[in-house]
Design a protein around this motif. Structure first.
Motif, PDB file in Angstrom:
ATOM      1  N   ALA A   6       1.066  -1.550  -0.250  1.00  0.00           N
ATOM      2  CA  ALA A   6       0.005   0.174  -0.288  1.00  0.00           C
ATOM      3  C   ALA A   6       0.314   1.026   0.141  1.00  0.00           C
ATOM      4  CB  ALA A   6      -0.811   0.414   0.836  1.00  0.00           C
ATOM      5  N   ILE A  14      -8.828   3.142  -0.084  1.00  0.00           N
ATOM      6  CA  ILE A  14      -9.083   1.978   1.480  1.00  0.00           C
ATOM      7  C   ILE A  14     -10.128   2.865   2.812  1.00  0.00           C
ATOM      8  CG2 ILE A  14      -7.325   1.364   3.810  1.00  0.00           C
ATOM      9  CD1 ILE A  14      -5.458   1.452   1.042  1.00  0.00           C
ATOM     10  N   CYS A  49       1.870  -3.537   4.782  1.00  0.00           N
ATOM     11  CA  CYS A  49       0.745  -3.332   4.542  1.00  0.00           C
ATOM     12  C   CYS A  49       0.519  -3.285   3.167  1.00  0.00           C
ATOM     13  CB  CYS A  49       0.488  -1.641   4.853  1.00  0.00           C
ATOM     14  SG  CYS A  49      -1.271  -1.547   4.712  1.00  0.00           S
ATOM     15  N   VAL A  51      -2.231  -3.902  -0.174  1.00  0.00           N
ATOM     16  CA  VAL A  51      -3.246  -3.994  -0.532  1.00  0.00           C
ATOM     17  C   VAL A  51      -3.646  -5.597  -1.678  1.00  0.00           C
ATOM     18  CG1 VAL A  51      -4.238  -2.091  -0.039  1.00  0.00           C
ATOM     19  CG2 VAL A  51      -3.184  -2.302  -2.070  1.00  0.00           C
ATOM     20  N   LEU A  62      -7.150  -4.722   2.281  1.00  0.00           N
ATOM     21  CA  LEU A  62      -6.064  -4.904   3.000  1.00  0.00           C
ATOM     22  C   LEU A  62      -6.161  -5.446   4.170  1.00  0.00           C
ATOM     23  CD1 LEU A  62      -3.963  -1.472   4.072  1.00  0.00           C
ATOM     24  CD2 LEU A  62      -6.422  -1.833   5.444  1.00  0.00           C
ATOM     25  N   SER A  64      -2.596  -5.789   7.016  1.00  0.00           N
ATOM     26  CA  SER A  64      -1.670  -4.783   7.789  1.00  0.00           C
ATOM     27  C   SER A  64      -0.749  -6.062   8.787  1.00  0.00           C
ATOM     28  CB  SER A  64      -1.961  -3.307   8.699  1.00  0.00           C
ATOM     29  OG  SER A  64      -3.210  -4.458   9.404  1.00  0.00           O
TER      30      SER A  64
END
Ligand SMILES: CC(C)(COP(=O)(O)OP(=O)(O)OC[C@H]1O[C@@H](n2cnc3c(N)ncnc32)[C@H](O)[C@@H]1OP(=O)(O)O)[C@@H](O)C(=O)NCCC(=O)NCCS
Length: 157
Positions: A6, A14, A49, A51, A62, A64
């Protein structure tokens, strides 16, 4: 679909689907762009992180992975990973979460993370089922949440 890192430019897109999740009652935490930048993409404790991006370029989800710091709000053992996953409602149950996790587990291995915590609302059936399917198992519960953990496997050759 592909999974990529990301960037701060992704924050608006997002934020939009986090709001959709909040409107559906599937998210209780903030969803605004500033929060996305600060807590997910630009988090100083971030390991990765990611996507998931569809063929049309739209962001579908997403994930993380952060390193638990001393005194973290989840009370996770410092040095463990902490995972969070958020998939756009219209893209649910199409393998987005599974694809994101394939990228995250590699990042955990590369970062030398031994365990990952996933803290999930006790009534969030889909979240609990998702993390079970990814290999996480319950190790404690607290304040209306179930905490699941994963022993990160050694990378396969
Ligand atoms: C939970 C969530 C991340 C799952 O993402 P997803 O992209 O739909 O998951 P996938 O399609 O990759 O599913 C992987 C596996 O998880 C399990 N799973 C996912 N959604 C499920 C559901 N609604 N019911 C039962 N099992 C489910 C299944 O085992 C599934 O494998 P299968 O489809 O081959 O049976 C997504 O629904 C979401 O973002 N929910 C709202 C936010 C949230 O709850 N986040 C997690 C807790 S903080």
């Amino acid at each position: 679909m592909e999974t990529i890192h990301a960037t701060l430019e992704d924050a608006a897109e997002i934020s939009a689907f986090l709001k959709e999740l909040a409107d559906l009652g599937k998210r209780q935490r903030p969803w605004d762009e500033a929060y996305v930048r600060e807590y997910y993409i630009g988090n100083p404790d971030s390991i990765q992180c990611s996507v998931a991006v569809g063929d049309d370029g739209a962001i579908l989800g997403l994930q993380s992975l952060t390193r638990a710091a001393e005194g973290n709000v989840y009370d996770v053992t410092p040095g463990w990973g902490i995972i969070g996953t958020h998939v756009k409602p219209s893209a649910a149950r199409r393998g987005v979460g599974r694809a994101l996790f394939a990228a995250t587990i590699k990042a955990a291995q590369n970062a030398g993370i031994g365990n990952i915590d996933a803290t999930i609302g006790a009534t969030n059936g889909e979240g609990l089922a998702y993390y079970e399917a990814m290999g996480f198992r319950t190790y404690r519960s607290m304040n209306g949440a179930i905490c699941k953990m994963l022993d990160v496997p050694f990378p396969s050759a």
